[in-house]
Motif scaffolding. Structure first.
Motif, PDB file in Angstrom:
ATOM      1  N   LEU A 189       0.831  -1.214   0.000  1.00  0.00           N
ATOM      2  CA  LEU A 189       0.000   0.000   0.000  1.00  0.00           C
ATOM      3  C   LEU A 189       0.863   1.260   0.000  1.00  0.00           C
ATOM      4  CD1 LEU A 189      -2.932  -0.820   2.460  1.00  0.00           C
ATOM      5  CD2 LEU A 189      -2.981  -0.693  -0.039  1.00  0.00           C
ATOM      6  N   VAL A 190       1.918   1.238   0.807  1.00  0.00           N
ATOM      7  CA  VAL A 190       2.798   2.410   0.859  1.00  0.00           C
ATOM      8  C   VAL A 190       3.463   2.614  -0.497  1.00  0.00           C
ATOM      9  CG1 VAL A 190       4.940   3.321   1.838  1.00  0.00           C
ATOM     10  CG2 VAL A 190       3.194   2.351   3.341  1.00  0.00           C
ATOM     11  N   LYS A 191       3.918   1.522  -1.081  1.00  0.00           N
ATOM     12  CA  LYS A 191       4.562   1.630  -2.406  1.00  0.00           C
ATOM     13  C   LYS A 191       3.588   2.197  -3.426  1.00  0.00           C
ATOM     14  CE  LYS A 191       8.762  -0.214  -2.954  1.00  0.00           C
ATOM     15  NZ  LYS A 191       9.153  -0.798  -1.681  1.00  0.00           N
ATOM     16  N   ARG A 192       2.355   1.729  -3.350  1.00  0.00           N
ATOM     17  CA  ARG A 192       1.386   2.170  -4.350  1.00  0.00           C
ATOM     18  C   ARG A 192       0.992   3.624  -4.164  1.00  0.00           C
ATOM     19  NH1 ARG A 192      -3.936  -0.686  -4.753  1.00  0.00           N
ATOM     20  NH2 ARG A 192      -2.583  -2.450  -4.452  1.00  0.00           N
ATOM     21  N   TYR A 193       0.679   3.990  -2.929  1.00  0.00           N
ATOM     22  CA  TYR A 193       0.082   5.315  -2.728  1.00  0.00           C
ATOM     23  C   TYR A 193       1.051   6.387  -2.219  1.00  0.00           C
ATOM     24  CZ  TYR A 193      -4.456   2.958  -3.017  1.00  0.00           C
ATOM     25  OH  TYR A 193      -5.542   2.238  -3.416  1.00  0.00           O
ATOM     26  N   SER A 194       2.093   5.976  -1.536  1.00  0.00           N
ATOM     27  CA  SER A 194       2.857   6.993  -0.816  1.00  0.00           C
ATOM     28  C   SER A 194       4.354   6.911  -1.067  1.00  0.00           C
ATOM     29  CB  SER A 194       2.595   6.857   0.694  1.00  0.00           C
ATOM     30  OG  SER A 194       1.214   6.720   0.953  1.00  0.00           O
ATOM     31  N   ASP A 195       4.731   6.313  -2.156  1.00  0.00           N
ATOM     32  CA  ASP A 195       6.149   6.054  -2.398  1.00  0.00           C
ATOM     33  C   ASP A 195       7.018   7.308  -2.394  1.00  0.00           C
ATOM     34  OD1 ASP A 195       8.207   4.077  -3.097  1.00  0.00           O
ATOM     35  OD2 ASP A 195       8.412   5.364  -4.847  1.00  0.00           O
ATOM     36  N   TYR A 196       6.493   8.364  -2.972  1.00  0.00           N
ATOM     37  CA  TYR A 196       7.298   9.572  -3.162  1.00  0.00           C
ATOM     38  C   TYR A 196       7.390  10.436  -1.901  1.00  0.00           C
ATOM     39  CZ  TYR A 196       3.104  11.974  -2.670  1.00  0.00           C
ATOM     40  OH  TYR A 196       1.977  12.453  -2.093  1.00  0.00           O
ATOM     41  N   ILE A 197       6.605  10.098  -0.858  1.00  0.00           N
ATOM     42  CA  ILE A 197       6.625  10.905   0.377  1.00  0.00           C
ATOM     43  C   ILE A 197       8.079  11.116   0.773  1.00  0.00           C
ATOM     44  CG2 ILE A 197       6.073  10.841   2.865  1.00  0.00           C
ATOM     45  CD1 ILE A 197       3.559  11.411   1.436  1.00  0.00           C
ATOM     46  N   ARG A 198       8.383  12.372   1.104  1.00  0.00           N
ATOM     47  CA  ARG A 198       9.795  12.741   1.245  1.00  0.00           C
ATOM     48  C   ARG A 198      10.439  12.309   2.557  1.00  0.00           C
ATOM     49  NH1 ARG A 198       6.703  16.141  -1.172  1.00  0.00           N
ATOM     50  NH2 ARG A 198       6.023  17.058   0.776  1.00  0.00           N
ATOM     51  N   TYR A 199       9.655  11.715   3.424  1.00  0.00           N
ATOM     52  CA  TYR A 199      10.206  11.263   4.699  1.00  0.00           C
ATOM     53  C   TYR A 199      10.093   9.745   4.745  1.00  0.00           C
ATOM     54  CZ  TYR A 199       9.091  16.131   5.251  1.00  0.00           C
ATOM     55  OH  TYR A 199       9.006  17.480   5.041  1.00  0.00           O
ATOM     56  N   PRO A 200      11.013   9.109   5.464  1.00  0.00           N
ATOM     57  CA  PRO A 200      10.927   7.652   5.510  1.00  0.00           C
ATOM     58  C   PRO A 200       9.638   7.184   6.184  1.00  0.00           C
ATOM     59  CG  PRO A 200      12.735   8.484   6.896  1.00  0.00           C
ATOM     60  CD  PRO A 200      12.185   9.649   6.148  1.00  0.00           C
ATOM     61  N   ILE A 201       9.008   6.209   5.573  1.00  0.00           N
ATOM     62  CA  ILE A 201       7.854   5.563   6.193  1.00  0.00           C
ATOM     63  C   ILE A 201       8.356   4.187   6.597  1.00  0.00           C
ATOM     64  CG2 ILE A 201       5.482   4.768   5.879  1.00  0.00           C
ATOM     65  CD1 ILE A 201       5.355   6.762   3.481  1.00  0.00           C
ATOM     66  N   THR A 202       8.458   3.955   7.883  1.00  0.00           N
ATOM     67  CA  THR A 202       9.093   2.707   8.316  1.00  0.00           C
ATOM     68  C   THR A 202       8.092   1.743   8.928  1.00  0.00           C
ATOM     69  OG1 THR A 202       9.566   3.517  10.532  1.00  0.00           O
ATOM     70  CG2 THR A 202      11.226   3.952   8.844  1.00  0.00           C
ATOM     71  N   LEU A 203       8.471   0.479   8.906  1.00  0.00           N
ATOM     72  CA  LEU A 203       7.659  -0.571   9.514  1.00  0.00           C
ATOM     73  C   LEU A 203       8.614  -1.601  10.086  1.00  0.00           C
ATOM     74  CD1 LEU A 203       4.851  -1.987   9.858  1.00  0.00           C
ATOM     75  CD2 LEU A 203       5.279  -3.076   7.662  1.00  0.00           C
ATOM     76  N   LYS A 204       8.286  -2.044  11.294  1.00  0.00           N
ATOM     77  CA  LYS A 204       9.151  -3.090  11.883  1.00  0.00           C
ATOM     78  C   LYS A 204       8.836  -4.413  11.216  1.00  0.00           C
ATOM     79  CE  LYS A 204      11.215  -2.390  16.303  1.00  0.00           C
ATOM     80  NZ  LYS A 204      11.148  -0.922  16.336  1.00  0.00           N
ATOM     81  N   VAL A 205       9.827  -4.949  10.529  1.00  0.00           N
ATOM     82  CA  VAL A 205       9.664  -6.262   9.920  1.00  0.00           C
ATOM     83  C   VAL A 205      10.775  -7.149  10.473  1.00  0.00           C
ATOM     84  CG1 VAL A 205       9.579  -7.576   7.770  1.00  0.00           C
ATOM     85  CG2 VAL A 205       8.697  -5.235   7.839  1.00  0.00           C
ATOM     86  N   LEU A 206      10.392  -8.244  11.066  1.00  0.00           N
ATOM     87  CA  LEU A 206      11.347  -9.164  11.697  1.00  0.00           C
ATOM     88  C   LEU A 206      12.307  -8.425  12.637  1.00  0.00           C
ATOM     89  CD1 LEU A 206      12.202 -11.367   8.563  1.00  0.00           C
ATOM     90  CD2 LEU A 206      10.613 -11.921  10.427  1.00  0.00           C
ATOM     91  N   GLY A 207      11.726  -7.557  13.420  1.00  0.00           N
ATOM     92  CA  GLY A 207      12.525  -6.907  14.446  1.00  0.00           C
ATOM     93  C   GLY A 207      13.315  -5.684  14.006  1.00  0.00           C
ATOM     94  N   THR A 208      13.441  -5.457  12.705  1.00  0.00           N
ATOM     95  CA  THR A 208      14.182  -4.252  12.303  1.00  0.00           C
ATOM     96  C   THR A 208      13.290  -3.296  11.527  1.00  0.00           C
ATOM     97  OG1 THR A 208      14.929  -5.427  10.369  1.00  0.00           O
ATOM     98  CG2 THR A 208      16.476  -5.322  12.219  1.00  0.00           C
TER      99      THR A 208
END
Ligand code: ADP
Length: 606
Positions: A189-208
């Motif tokens: 969803l982030v890739k589709r709709y918000s990829d260009y957002i100029r700030y990092p959009i992070t998600l914890k995946v496998l602890g990182t």
């Protein structure tokens, strides 16, 4: 518990019970709000060294409790802002507008305006917002489970910014809300709709922490990498529109100033476009940092519908509103941008007429005002963008097309004004002209005739209104014929003029009528259509009056009747004069001037 404002409640209700299939857009809306909030704090950080600069948007999921959290390190909200922003729907005009238009369908509503924060209620049955504003030492918590209302309490939060917790709805047969707790789903969803957002959009995946977006502003990407869908997503996101743009373009301009620009024509005019509330402008960036949300200095009023961004490294980051207008770089960009828009529109007119006509249906009025404004200062640039309805082709044509289609012997551009195309088509004075094969432009917008007057001519052909008393399409012989008739009816016409007094300036035999007995034309500079438009203006306390000429059809049997009455019964002729005059007014789309006099005259004749 506080109550939502009534209109917010209705919108909420629509969200909660929404059958809208595209529920996932809530994420785009919340991320876009977060990004806006960071933009604001980042801008402040340019002058305030104390602002922490770890700007990011964090997504986190709690699968056990089915909570999706979106946190940002943006500017946050004070208690007052929390109340104002989340207790009332932002665009309060939205709902009122929809109600007026008789549509209350949720889908349509989301479709036309987007509803920002509230869209989260499509997927969550409870939302908790915890926020701490820049320069504030207190944090607040806003909680709501929907229509019942919301509560604001003091809260604990260390850092400035906003955290939004969505308690997702239970999975149902028709929708699996728990999908939004899957890493892969959020990533896509982030890739589709918000990829260009100029700030990092992070998600914890496998602890990182994993950054999901590329952060490259879309306008900095090579053209070959940007698909039409990407552009459309970017546009919807950035300009809060649900519909994809009608047209988009982007370019790197190198000249006196260098800048990247992306421009969009919305598919539909915003509901307030033609009101004073509408604010035009493009987003102004300096090297990817947002300086201003709506830089109006960059766009002329008549192109106020254009949305877009301008990013230039030549700009001073600390440029203020006040000096913007004098700024040389800004001026240079504005001039170049206007040229760009103009050439794009012309190209669109030639290569994609369907889209152009859609654009013109939504924003043509804006361009017409542009022609008319400033005494026609911009008319040379704008006249080729205009389109009017053609009597012959029964569709919109450009002025160039009109002139190219002029028939032998025609030396002017004929136009007719009225409330609607149907009404114009029935104007008595155009019947003969149409029979002869002349094309007539139908003008139904109030501003149209003013546009014609300001243009004066196009390609050396004068604009001539069919409602001017001296309009005619007669040949020399026919003209002589009419002169003879005027002579023959002289005393009758004079008598009618006298009995109508100053209602009319002149009574004459018509050069244009075919089947109708009478019509009214204007004998002075002010046309009848302008009289209508000017008198309909809100502050028109002093009514204006066009000089009217009553034209009589010598070929109609009424003419003989009038002549006979003149010989035998002048009193009755006076009544006829009144009835004919009022009839002609009606045909022209004017109201009856003196109702009781008209009814008396009518009754006596009958
Ligand atoms: P819109 O974004 O169209 O203005 P929203 O309903 O989405 O409408 O948001 C209303 C307002 O709430 C925003 O204009 C903004 O001032 C404030 N707001 C929303 N989310 C945030 C956030 N994450 N941080 C700071 N302010 C926010």
């Amino acid at each position: 518990m506080k109550q939502f404002k009534t209109e917010s409640k209705r919108i909420l209700d629509l969200m909660i019970n929404s059958i809208y299939t595209n529920k996932e857009i809530f994420l785009r809306e919340l991320i876009s709000n977060a990004s806006d909030a960071i933009d604001k704090l980042k801008f402040i950080s340019l002058t305030d060294g104390n602002v922490q600069s770890d700007f990011k948007i964090q997504l986190s999921i709690d699968k056990d409790n089915k909570i999706l959290t979106i946190s940002d390190s943006g500017i946050g909200m004070t208690e007052k802002e929390l109340e104002k922003n989340l207790g009332t729907i932002a665009e309060s005009g939205t709902y009122a507008f929809k109600k007026e238009n008789g549509k209350q369908d949720g889908e349509d509503l989301i479709g036309q305006f987007g509803v920002g924060f509230y869209s989260a209620f499509m997927v969550a049955d409870k939302i908790v917002v915890t926020t701490k504003a820049y320069k504030s030492d207190k944090a607040y918590r806003w909680e709501s489970a929907g229509v019942s209302g919301y509560e604001i309490t003091e809260a604990e939060k260390d850092t400035v910014g906003t955290k939004i917790e969505l308690y997702l709805k239970e999975d149902g047969e028709d929708f699996k809300y728990s999908d939004f707790l899957a890493e892969s789903k959020l990533e896509s969803l982030v890739k589709r709709y918000s990829d260009y957002i100029r700030y990092p959009i992070t998600l914890k995946v496998l602890g990182t922490d994993k950054t999901l977006n590329s952060m490259v502003p879309i306008w900095k990407k090579p053209k070959s990498e940007v698909k039409d869908e990407d552009l459309a997503e970017f546009y919807k996101n950035e300009f809060h529109d649900f519909e994809a743009p009608l047209k988009s373009t982007y370019a790197k301009i190198e000249g006196t100033v260098t800048y990247d620009t992306m421009l969009f024509i919305p598919s539909r005019a915003p509901f307030d476009y033609y009101s004073k509330d509408y604010k035009k402008g493009v987003k102004l960036y300096s090297n990817g940092v947002l300086i201003m949300d709506k830089c109006e200095e960059l766009i002329p009023d008549y192109f106020g519908f254009i949305k877009g961004i301008v990013d230039s490294s030549d700009l001073n980051l600390n440029i203020s509103r006040e000096i913007l207008q004098q700024d040389r770089q800004v001026r240079a960009i504005a001039v170049s941008l206007e040229k760009k828009i103009l050439s794009k529109l012309k190209k669109m007119q030639n290569t994609d007429r369907e889209a152009y006509e859609k654009m013109f249906a939504e924003f043509g009025l804006s361009i017409k005002f542009g022609v008319y404004a400033g005494f026609g200062m911009k008319k040379d640039d704008l006249q080729d963008l205009l389109m009017f309805y053609s009597s012959r082709k029964e569709k919109l044509v450009t002025l160039k097309e009109y002139v190219e289609g002029m028939i032998e012997g025609q030396d002017a551009i004929y136009y007719a004004c009225g409330e609607s195309y149907e009404k114009i088509a029935r104007l008595p004075q155009i019947e003969k002209a149409k029979d002869k094969g002349y094309e007539i432009l139908y003008m139904k917008d109030g501003v149209d005739e003013f546009v014609a007057k300001v243009l004066i001519s196009y390609s050396d052909k004068k604009f001539v209104s069919v409602s001017e008393a001296d309009f005619n399409t007669l040949g020399e012989d026919e003209k002589k014929e009419i002169d003879k008739k005027n002579e023959e009816f002289k005393s009758v016409l004079e008598f009618i003029k006298e009995s109508l007094g100053d209602k009319v300036k002149e009574v004459k035999i018509s050069a244009n009528l075919k089947t109708y007995p009478v019509c009214i034309t204007s004998g002075g500079d002010l046309s009848i259509e302008m009289e209508k438009v000017l008198n309909a203006l809100p502050n028109a306390d002093k009514k204006v009056k066009a000089e009217k000429v009553l034209e009589i059809n010598a070929e109609h049997k009424i003419a003989e009747k009038l002549k006979n009455l003149y010989e035998s019964d002048k009193e009755t002729l006076k009544k006829y004069a009144i009835v004919l005059y009022e009839q002609a007014r009606l045909l022209e789309g004017l109201q009856i001037e003196n109702v009781s006099e008209f009814i008396d005259a009518m009754s006596e004749i009958i």
